[in-house]
Write a protein that holds these residues in place. Sequence first.
Motif, short mmCIF file in Angstrom:
data_model
loop_
_atom_site.label_atom_id
_atom_site.label_comp_id
_atom_site.label_asym_id
_atom_site.label_seq_id
_atom_site.Cartn_x
_atom_site.Cartn_y
_atom_site.Cartn_z
N GLY A 91 1.07 -1.31 -0.11
CA GLY A 91 -0.06 0.01 -0.06
C GLY A 91 0.81 1.31 0.06
O GLY A 91 2.17 1.16 0.28
N LYS B 189 -0.16 0.15 7.30
CA LYS B 189 0.58 -1.18 7.15
C LYS B 189 1.20 -1.89 8.29
O LYS B 189 1.14 -2.80 8.55
CB LYS B 189 1.39 -1.27 5.82
N VAL C 10 -5.75 0.05 1.86
CA VAL C 10 -6.03 1.41 1.44
C VAL C 10 -6.59 2.14 2.58
O VAL C 10 -7.07 1.47 3.51
CB VAL C 10 -7.07 1.69 0.25
N ASP D 93 -2.96 4.79 -5.51
CA ASP D 93 -3.99 3.66 -5.21
C ASP D 93 -4.23 2.94 -6.68
O ASP D 93 -4.10 1.71 -6.72
CB ASP D 93 -4.67 3.70 -4.33
#
Length: 456
Positions: free
Chosen positions: A20, A26, A101, A111
């Motif tokens: 990501g 994350k 996301v 993204d």
Amino acid sequence: MPESPNTSQSGHSYTVAIIGRPNVGKSTLFNRLVGKRLALVHDQPGMTRDRREGEGHLFDLSFTIIDTAGLADPDSSQLTKSMMDQTLAAIEEADLILFVVDGREGCTPYDQDLAKLLRRQKNPILVLANKCEGRHGHLGLSDAHSLGLGDVIQISAEHGEGLTELYEALVLHVPADEELSEESEIAKKPLQLAIVGRPNVGKSTLINQLIGKERLLTGDMPGVTRDAIALDWEYEGRRIRLTDTAGMRKSGRVTASAEQLAVMDTHRTIQYAEVVIILIDATAPLERQDLSIASDVAEEGRALVLALNKWDLVKDKDKQMKEVQRILDIQLTQVRGIPCIPISAIHGKNLDTLMKAVFQVYESWNRRLPTAKLNHWLQHVVDKHPAPAVSGRRIRLKYMTQIKTRPPTFALFASQSGELPTSYTRYLINKMRQDFDLPGVPIRIYMRSAKNPFVK
């Protein structure tokens, strides 16, 4: 060193990579799955630059988890290029990709670029919309769906929300922790079966009938057996370690030192047993000492079977059985559903039914319930009978997982976990026993806080 049970087709540990852009959470998710604060977490983007690996766990799933650098708009620097190379290498190694996301901010053009990159990969991809806690945690969901990578799982890595939904998606791909070693051990080793009860109820007679020979001394007077005698036996191809124990009287009546040692030996035998047959005299009322023995066995977490001996001497059998069941339901609520098997030890009557009940409770004692099924059950139970409110705030039962067998033991994650009344826990245990068919075995539920352990 034994191979991990969680291996992919090629034999390596199943690998999950977290991908990501920067600052979507994350590393927080990585810490949540490994159960430790291994990765630095900060609001400043770009804290993670190298790949970081750990052993991830989610309920009964285990896997190698890789935390990767946040992929931002590339520039010409060597550092950015190296970070991109590290992330691409992680994508190449992974068996499954978690594409994270921001569920609040929505998706950026980058993204979308990452989604195009990931669509070229052959391995499965799960899209996680993180930071979905609170009232504004769903604003970016439509953007996440527009990525065209399938369903979106709403989570909050910081608060541990959405883990059940993540599990249900992962379990379709990640091999579950197979308890092959445990099952094979169960198949190899003998079942530890102990027979306990008050003096002179026929314990040694029962064992002699089961093994088919006069191996143990018997007599009409109490106290013939002093030591716990263990015998190796085989029943229908199943190895059993069968233990006869001394009769257990009320503690106030135990005076002789030899009898005190014998009772201590019986308690030790119960601790090492797996299934315990409590033998009672069906011609006499169910005494408090019988219930005390059963309670001790349940406290040790052993599986129970009640054998009603001398049943051939009982005149009104239906009345006696109903009375025994009534007393058990009132006095032993922690192990409701104990199998009650009428037998005659001296005549060898109904012993096959007794052994069938032993194997059934042993199987229940070793049973593992799938986490997804367990949480569907929990949701249904809570919808029907919600947990109570404390100080105006309703306790939220979030998810549940089985943490061990022998006996079945569960962790229940909840808000205000320390405030859940014991009566509601008993309600859950009774429903679980009924719905999952777990008679005669203790069930334990430990409350766990659903708060994020990494927030100081």
